[in-house]
Design a protein around this motif. Sequence first.
Motif, PDB file in Angstrom:
ATOM      1  N   PHE A  61       0.924 -43.143 -12.951  1.00 47.92           N
ATOM      2  CA  PHE A  61       0.428 -43.756 -14.569  1.00 47.92           C
ATOM      3  C   PHE A  61       0.446 -45.170 -13.904  1.00 47.92           C
ATOM      4  O   PHE A  61       1.246 -46.010 -13.930  1.00 47.92           O
ATOM      5  CB  PHE A  61       1.496 -43.493 -15.523  1.00 47.92           C
ATOM      6  N   GLN A  62      -0.799 -45.501 -13.521  1.00 43.55           N
ATOM      7  CA  GLN A  62      -1.137 -46.637 -13.092  1.00 43.55           C
ATOM      8  C   GLN A  62      -2.225 -47.042 -14.331  1.00 43.55           C
ATOM      9  O   GLN A  62      -3.378 -47.568 -14.151  1.00 43.55           O
ATOM     10  CB  GLN A  62      -1.814 -47.073 -11.653  1.00 43.55           C
ATOM     11  N   ASN A  63      -1.658 -47.387 -15.394  1.00 44.58           N
ATOM     12  CA  ASN A  63      -2.422 -47.702 -16.777  1.00 44.58           C
ATOM     13  C   ASN A  63      -3.362 -49.011 -16.472  1.00 44.58           C
ATOM     14  O   ASN A  63      -4.446 -49.204 -17.196  1.00 44.58           O
ATOM     15  CB  ASN A  63      -1.738 -47.932 -17.850  1.00 44.58           C
ATOM     16  N   ARG A  64      -2.725 -49.895 -15.849  1.00 50.65           N
ATOM     17  CA  ARG A  64      -3.471 -51.257 -15.459  1.00 50.65           C
ATOM     18  C   ARG A  64      -4.781 -51.221 -15.075  1.00 50.65           C
ATOM     19  O   ARG A  64      -5.523 -52.215 -14.910  1.00 50.65           O
ATOM     20  CB  ARG A  64      -2.523 -52.205 -14.812  1.00 50.65           C
ATOM     21  N   ARG A  65      -5.163 -50.067 -14.404  1.00 53.77           N
ATOM     22  CA  ARG A  65      -6.502 -50.094 -13.834  1.00 53.77           C
ATOM     23  C   ARG A  65      -7.697 -49.841 -15.390  1.00 53.77           C
ATOM     24  O   ARG A  65      -8.854 -50.251 -14.986  1.00 53.77           O
ATOM     25  CB  ARG A  65      -6.923 -48.412 -13.080  1.00 53.77           C
ATOM     26  N   TRP A  66      -6.828 -49.763 -16.495  1.00 54.62           N
ATOM     27  CA  TRP A  66      -7.644 -49.758 -17.692  1.00 54.62           C
ATOM     28  C   TRP A  66      -7.582 -50.774 -18.721  1.00 54.62           C
ATOM     29  O   TRP A  66      -7.961 -50.843 -19.739  1.00 54.62           O
ATOM     30  CB  TRP A  66      -7.478 -48.409 -18.389  1.00 54.62           C
ATOM     31  N   TYR A 122      -6.958 -47.474 -22.133  1.00 58.78           N
ATOM     32  CA  TYR A 122      -5.583 -46.727 -21.732  1.00 58.78           C
ATOM     33  C   TYR A 122      -5.789 -45.226 -21.678  1.00 58.78           C
ATOM     34  O   TYR A 122      -5.236 -44.471 -20.957  1.00 58.78           O
ATOM     35  CB  TYR A 122      -4.236 -47.335 -22.278  1.00 58.78           C
ATOM     36  N   PRO A 123      -6.385 -44.931 -22.977  1.00 63.57           N
ATOM     37  CA  PRO A 123      -6.584 -43.381 -23.143  1.00 63.57           C
ATOM     38  C   PRO A 123      -7.355 -42.721 -22.097  1.00 63.57           C
ATOM     39  O   PRO A 123      -7.086 -41.448 -22.126  1.00 63.57           O
ATOM     40  CB  PRO A 123      -7.264 -43.573 -24.617  1.00 63.57           C
ATOM     41  N   ALA A 124      -8.083 -43.345 -21.352  1.00 61.52           N
ATOM     42  CA  ALA A 124      -8.963 -42.736 -20.484  1.00 61.52           C
ATOM     43  C   ALA A 124      -8.151 -42.139 -19.428  1.00 61.52           C
ATOM     44  O   ALA A 124      -8.420 -41.053 -18.760  1.00 61.52           O
ATOM     45  CB  ALA A 124      -9.640 -43.947 -19.596  1.00 61.52           C
ATOM     46  N   TYR A 125      -6.759 -42.472 -19.129  1.00 64.19           N
ATOM     47  CA  TYR A 125      -5.977 -41.862 -18.191  1.00 64.19           C
ATOM     48  C   TYR A 125      -5.598 -40.686 -18.579  1.00 64.19           C
ATOM     49  O   TYR A 125      -6.027 -39.522 -17.780  1.00 64.19           O
ATOM     50  CB  TYR A 125      -4.661 -42.781 -17.852  1.00 64.19           C
ATOM     51  N   TYR A 126      -5.066 -40.351 -19.601  1.00 62.88           N
ATOM     52  CA  TYR A 126      -4.685 -39.119 -20.027  1.00 62.88           C
ATOM     53  C   TYR A 126      -5.887 -38.220 -20.393  1.00 62.88           C
ATOM     54  O   TYR A 126      -5.724 -36.713 -20.097  1.00 62.88           O
ATOM     55  CB  TYR A 126      -3.797 -39.042 -21.114  1.00 62.88           C
ATOM     56  N   ALA A 127      -6.854 -38.647 -20.874  1.00 68.14           N
ATOM     57  CA  ALA A 127      -8.277 -37.864 -20.994  1.00 68.14           C
ATOM     58  C   ALA A 127      -8.448 -37.262 -19.703  1.00 68.14           C
ATOM     59  O   ALA A 127      -8.929 -36.052 -19.527  1.00 68.14           O
ATOM     60  CB  ALA A 127      -9.020 -38.616 -21.410  1.00 68.14           C
ATOM     61  N   ALA A 128      -8.329 -38.094 -18.516  1.00 67.27           N
ATOM     62  CA  ALA A 128      -8.801 -37.573 -17.323  1.00 67.27           C
ATOM     63  C   ALA A 128      -7.574 -36.623 -16.712  1.00 67.27           C
ATOM     64  O   ALA A 128      -8.105 -35.549 -15.985  1.00 67.27           O
ATOM     65  CB  ALA A 128      -8.784 -38.797 -16.135  1.00 67.27           C
ATOM     66  N   ILE A 129      -6.529 -36.672 -17.045  1.00 66.01           N
ATOM     67  CA  ILE A 129      -5.292 -35.595 -16.742  1.00 66.01           C
ATOM     68  C   ILE A 129      -5.889 -34.261 -17.239  1.00 66.01           C
ATOM     69  O   ILE A 129      -5.666 -33.095 -16.837  1.00 66.01           O
ATOM     70  CB  ILE A 129      -4.076 -36.223 -17.163  1.00 66.01           C
ATOM     71  N   ALA A 130      -6.111 -34.398 -18.862  1.00 60.01           N
ATOM     72  CA  ALA A 130      -6.565 -33.008 -19.283  1.00 60.01           C
ATOM     73  C   ALA A 130      -7.724 -32.385 -19.030  1.00 60.01           C
ATOM     74  O   ALA A 130      -7.769 -31.338 -18.474  1.00 60.01           O
ATOM     75  CB  ALA A 130      -6.750 -33.565 -20.998  1.00 60.01           C
ATOM     76  N   ARG A 131      -8.612 -33.323 -18.261  1.00 58.56           N
ATOM     77  CA  ARG A 131      -9.871 -32.606 -17.599  1.00 58.56           C
ATOM     78  C   ARG A 131      -9.427 -32.079 -16.465  1.00 58.56           C
ATOM     79  O   ARG A 131      -9.932 -30.942 -16.135  1.00 58.56           O
ATOM     80  CB  ARG A 131     -11.120 -33.545 -17.476  1.00 58.56           C
TER      81      ARG A 131
END
Length: 374
Positions: free
Chosen positions: A138-143, A324-333
């Motif tokens: 989880f490197q949320n700071r990319r977002w 930040y939501p983009a991280y877990y959206a990508a995990i789900a995909r």
Amino acid sequence: MSSETSEPTGTAAPHGPLRVGLIGYGLAGSVFHAPLIAATEGLRLDTVSTSDPERQAQARAEHPQVRTVDTPQAVLDRAADLDLIVLASPNKTHVPLATAALEAGLPVVVDKPLAATAAEAEKLAALAEERGLLLSVFQNRRWDNDFRTVRRLIEDGALGDIQRFESRFERWRPQPKGGWRESGDPAELGGLLYDLGSHLVDQALTLFGPVVSVYAESDIRRPGAEADDDTFLALTHANGVRSHLWVSATTAMLGPRFRVLGSKAGYVKHGLDPQEAALREGLRPGAEGVEWGVEPESCRGRLGAGSSPQTGGGESVPTLPGDYPAYYAAIARALHEGGRPPVTATEAAAALRVLEAAKLSAAEGRTVRIEART
């Protein structure tokens, strides 16, 4: 930053929400992971592990459908009923718990840092590949809004060839808070180098690729502090860019979050991405009336050449929204469809090689070379 082609991809999962077990409900678990998981289509927060009764009550109040348990093992015992494990537990538990989850057949998201060393990270990556399971950090700071803006300016060529990248996470916290994050016990992986430094190194590698040498200065400045609270890193990338990174809890006057200097122009941005503050205040992505990740125009950075932004030089640059939501959206995909996670264990290992080199540099007062990886 490039990754190994053998990096394991997400295993395609049946349609329907993926059931998530979250281990840890402190700052990382309650403020970042749980809200973002709950806001992500295709994921459902199923189980939370924390031994603290107050945090258990907090988890149930904030996520009424969630099951709470006392121990990480109680989550792992439910492996057959879960589709993903998220580790928001203390740093020293990341490797053993990630290993146990992978051996139980579950994909894993681990809060940064993945491990204490690159060797440990690579061992976890190999285990995930062997099992055909997703392993992501989880490197949320990319977002962050400002980092997304810097990345866009670089990709669009607005700055020309980048020569120097300056990045700061500076705070004014003259009194230590205590707890494992500030512990001097090496096993705890406390201190700012591995905490905020993990973010800054990951961002630098994401933008400019491999690092060939590291120089660092690391100090313990506050009375009663046990771990580094004022650290500087100078990285030389293989492409010639130099990254200067500061992490500090002792900065009485804060510097710019970013200063990026190129052959055509420079960009300076002050302030912090608004998403952490919004999450702490109880705001949630997708909630009615919430413009997620958007900051006031007064906080915009400035782009220009030959003048100071402090005196109005350069032009105001709209900041891209934080996401930040983009991280877990990508995990789900990745889990639903198969594919690479948004941050890989190989990338985490590359960042850890830099952090290890920085620790050695600061201890020995010398520049440390990093051998190229084939």
